[in-house]
Design a protein around this motif. Structure first.
Motif, PDB file in Angstrom:
ATOM      1  N   PRO A  29       0.786  -1.230   0.000  1.00  0.00           N
ATOM      2  CA  PRO A  29       0.000   0.000   0.000  1.00  0.00           C
ATOM      3  C   PRO A  29       0.824   1.289   0.000  1.00  0.00           C
ATOM      4  N   ASP A  30       2.087   1.232   0.401  1.00  0.00           N
ATOM      5  CA  ASP A  30       2.864   2.465   0.524  1.00  0.00           C
ATOM      6  C   ASP A  30       3.845   2.688  -0.621  1.00  0.00           C
ATOM      7  N   GLY A  31       3.872   1.801  -1.612  1.00  0.00           N
ATOM      8  CA  GLY A  31       4.790   1.968  -2.734  1.00  0.00           C
ATOM      9  C   GLY A  31       6.250   1.898  -2.317  1.00  0.00           C
ATOM     10  N   GLY A  32       6.549   1.192  -1.218  1.00  0.00           N
ATOM     11  CA  GLY A  32       7.902   1.107  -0.687  1.00  0.00           C
ATOM     12  C   GLY A  32       8.911   0.470  -1.615  1.00  0.00           C
ATOM     13  N   PHE A  33       8.468  -0.095  -2.689  1.00  0.00           N
ATOM     14  CA  PHE A  33       9.368  -0.733  -3.652  1.00  0.00           C
ATOM     15  C   PHE A  33       9.893   0.266  -4.676  1.00  0.00           C
ATOM     16  N   ALA A  34       9.409   1.495  -4.670  1.00  0.00           N
ATOM     17  CA  ALA A  34       9.646   2.463  -5.741  1.00  0.00           C
ATOM     18  C   ALA A  34      11.117   2.725  -6.042  1.00  0.00           C
ATOM     19  N   ASP A  35      11.961   2.704  -5.027  1.00  0.00           N
ATOM     20  CA  ASP A  35      13.378   3.013  -5.236  1.00  0.00           C
ATOM     21  C   ASP A  35      14.266   1.774  -5.236  1.00  0.00           C
ATOM     22  N   VAL A  36      13.658   0.604  -5.344  1.00  0.00           N
ATOM     23  CA  VAL A  36      14.403  -0.653  -5.388  1.00  0.00           C
ATOM     24  C   VAL A  36      14.682  -0.983  -6.859  1.00  0.00           C
ATOM     25  N   PRO A  37      15.910  -1.345  -7.208  1.00  0.00           N
ATOM     26  CA  PRO A  37      16.215  -1.679  -8.607  1.00  0.00           C
ATOM     27  C   PRO A  37      15.288  -2.768  -9.154  1.00  0.00           C
ATOM     28  N   PHE A  38      14.952  -2.624 -10.431  1.00  0.00           N
ATOM     29  CA  PHE A  38      14.070  -3.603 -11.073  1.00  0.00           C
ATOM     30  C   PHE A  38      14.570  -5.025 -10.875  1.00  0.00           C
ATOM     31  N   SER A  39      15.877  -5.240 -11.020  1.00  0.00           N
ATOM     32  CA  SER A  39      16.422  -6.601 -10.895  1.00  0.00           C
ATOM     33  C   SER A  39      16.192  -7.166  -9.495  1.00  0.00           C
ATOM     34  N   ASP A  40      16.292  -6.329  -8.463  1.00  0.00           N
ATOM     35  CA  ASP A  40      16.042  -6.792  -7.096  1.00  0.00           C
ATOM     36  C   ASP A  40      14.570  -7.104  -6.858  1.00  0.00           C
ATOM     37  N   ASP A  66      17.169   3.019 -24.379  1.00  0.00           N
ATOM     38  CA  ASP A  66      18.241   3.487 -23.491  1.00  0.00           C
ATOM     39  C   ASP A  66      17.677   4.195 -22.265  1.00  0.00           C
ATOM     40  N   GLU A  67      16.682   5.044 -22.468  1.00  0.00           N
ATOM     41  CA  GLU A  67      16.068   5.743 -21.332  1.00  0.00           C
ATOM     42  C   GLU A  67      15.448   4.754 -20.356  1.00  0.00           C
ATOM     43  N   VAL A  68      14.779   3.756 -20.887  1.00  0.00           N
ATOM     44  CA  VAL A  68      14.142   2.748 -20.041  1.00  0.00           C
ATOM     45  C   VAL A  68      15.195   1.971 -19.265  1.00  0.00           C
ATOM     46  N   SER A  69      16.263   1.576 -19.934  1.00  0.00           N
ATOM     47  CA  SER A  69      17.332   0.823 -19.275  1.00  0.00           C
ATOM     48  C   SER A  69      18.015   1.636 -18.194  1.00  0.00           C
ATOM     49  N   GLU A  70      18.203   2.926 -18.449  1.00  0.00           N
ATOM     50  CA  GLU A  70      18.875   3.791 -17.485  1.00  0.00           C
ATOM     51  C   GLU A  70      17.993   4.139 -16.287  1.00  0.00           C
ATOM     52  N   ALA A  71      16.681   4.004 -16.421  1.00  0.00           N
ATOM     53  CA  ALA A  71      15.774   4.359 -15.327  1.00  0.00           C
ATOM     54  C   ALA A  71      16.132   3.569 -14.067  1.00  0.00           C
ATOM     55  N   GLY A  72      16.279   2.271 -14.191  1.00  0.00           N
ATOM     56  CA  GLY A  72      16.779   1.461 -13.079  1.00  0.00           C
ATOM     57  C   GLY A  72      15.804   1.093 -11.983  1.00  0.00           C
ATOM     58  N   THR A  73      14.890   2.002 -11.641  1.00  0.00           N
ATOM     59  CA  THR A  73      13.930   1.732 -10.565  1.00  0.00           C
ATOM     60  C   THR A  73      12.532   2.159 -11.022  1.00  0.00           C
ATOM     61  N   PRO A  74      11.495   1.619 -10.398  1.00  0.00           N
ATOM     62  CA  PRO A  74      10.142   2.059 -10.746  1.00  0.00           C
ATOM     63  C   PRO A  74       9.953   3.572 -10.594  1.00  0.00           C
ATOM     64  N   GLN A  75      10.504   4.168  -9.537  1.00  0.00           N
ATOM     65  CA  GLN A  75      10.327   5.605  -9.338  1.00  0.00           C
ATOM     66  C   GLN A  75      10.990   6.410 -10.449  1.00  0.00           C
ATOM     67  N   SER A  76      12.174   6.002 -10.870  1.00  0.00           N
ATOM     68  CA  SER A  76      12.857   6.694 -11.964  1.00  0.00           C
ATOM     69  C   SER A  76      12.064   6.595 -13.260  1.00  0.00           C
ATOM     70  N   LEU A  77      11.518   5.419 -13.540  1.00  0.00           N
ATOM     71  CA  LEU A  77      10.705   5.237 -14.739  1.00  0.00           C
ATOM     72  C   LEU A  77       9.433   6.073 -14.654  1.00  0.00           C
TER      73      LEU A  77
END
Length: 90
Positions: A29-40, A66-77
């Motif tokens: 519910p809190d979106g706590g995953f937002a800054d976790v890398p996609f791979s993690d 390239d932009e998508v790959s560089e985003a790295g985390t849900p929040q960045s995307l």
């Protein structure tokens, strides 16, 4: 008449990610995953590119691979996609 799309939030992005990949961490519910890398979170590059494809199709957001790959985390995307939505609305 088609219904308007929901605002692009971290929860909506999480839903798109899960639909694109069919797996991954539940954002909770809190979106706590937002800054976790996609791979993690269990999302591979294909799942993230599929998500970008959904953002293009559903929200008209055009992001390069390239932009998508560089985003790295849900929040960045999410931040990148929101900037594109704002720019196209101006």
């Amino acid at each position: 008449m088609p219904q308007p799309l929901p605002e692009l939030t971290i929860e909506v992005l999480a839903q798109i990610l899960n639909e694109s990949a069919g797996e991954g961490e539940d954002p909770g519910p809190d979106g706590g995953f937002a800054d976790v890398p996609f791979s993690d979170l269990g999302y591979d590059s294909l799942a993230v590119l599929e998500t970008a494809g959904r953002l293009r199709r559903d929200y008209g957001v055009h992001l390069s691979d390239d932009e998508v790959s560089e985003a790295g985390t849900p929040q960045s995307l999410l931040d990148l996609a929101r900037r594109r939505i704002s720019a196209s609305a101006s």
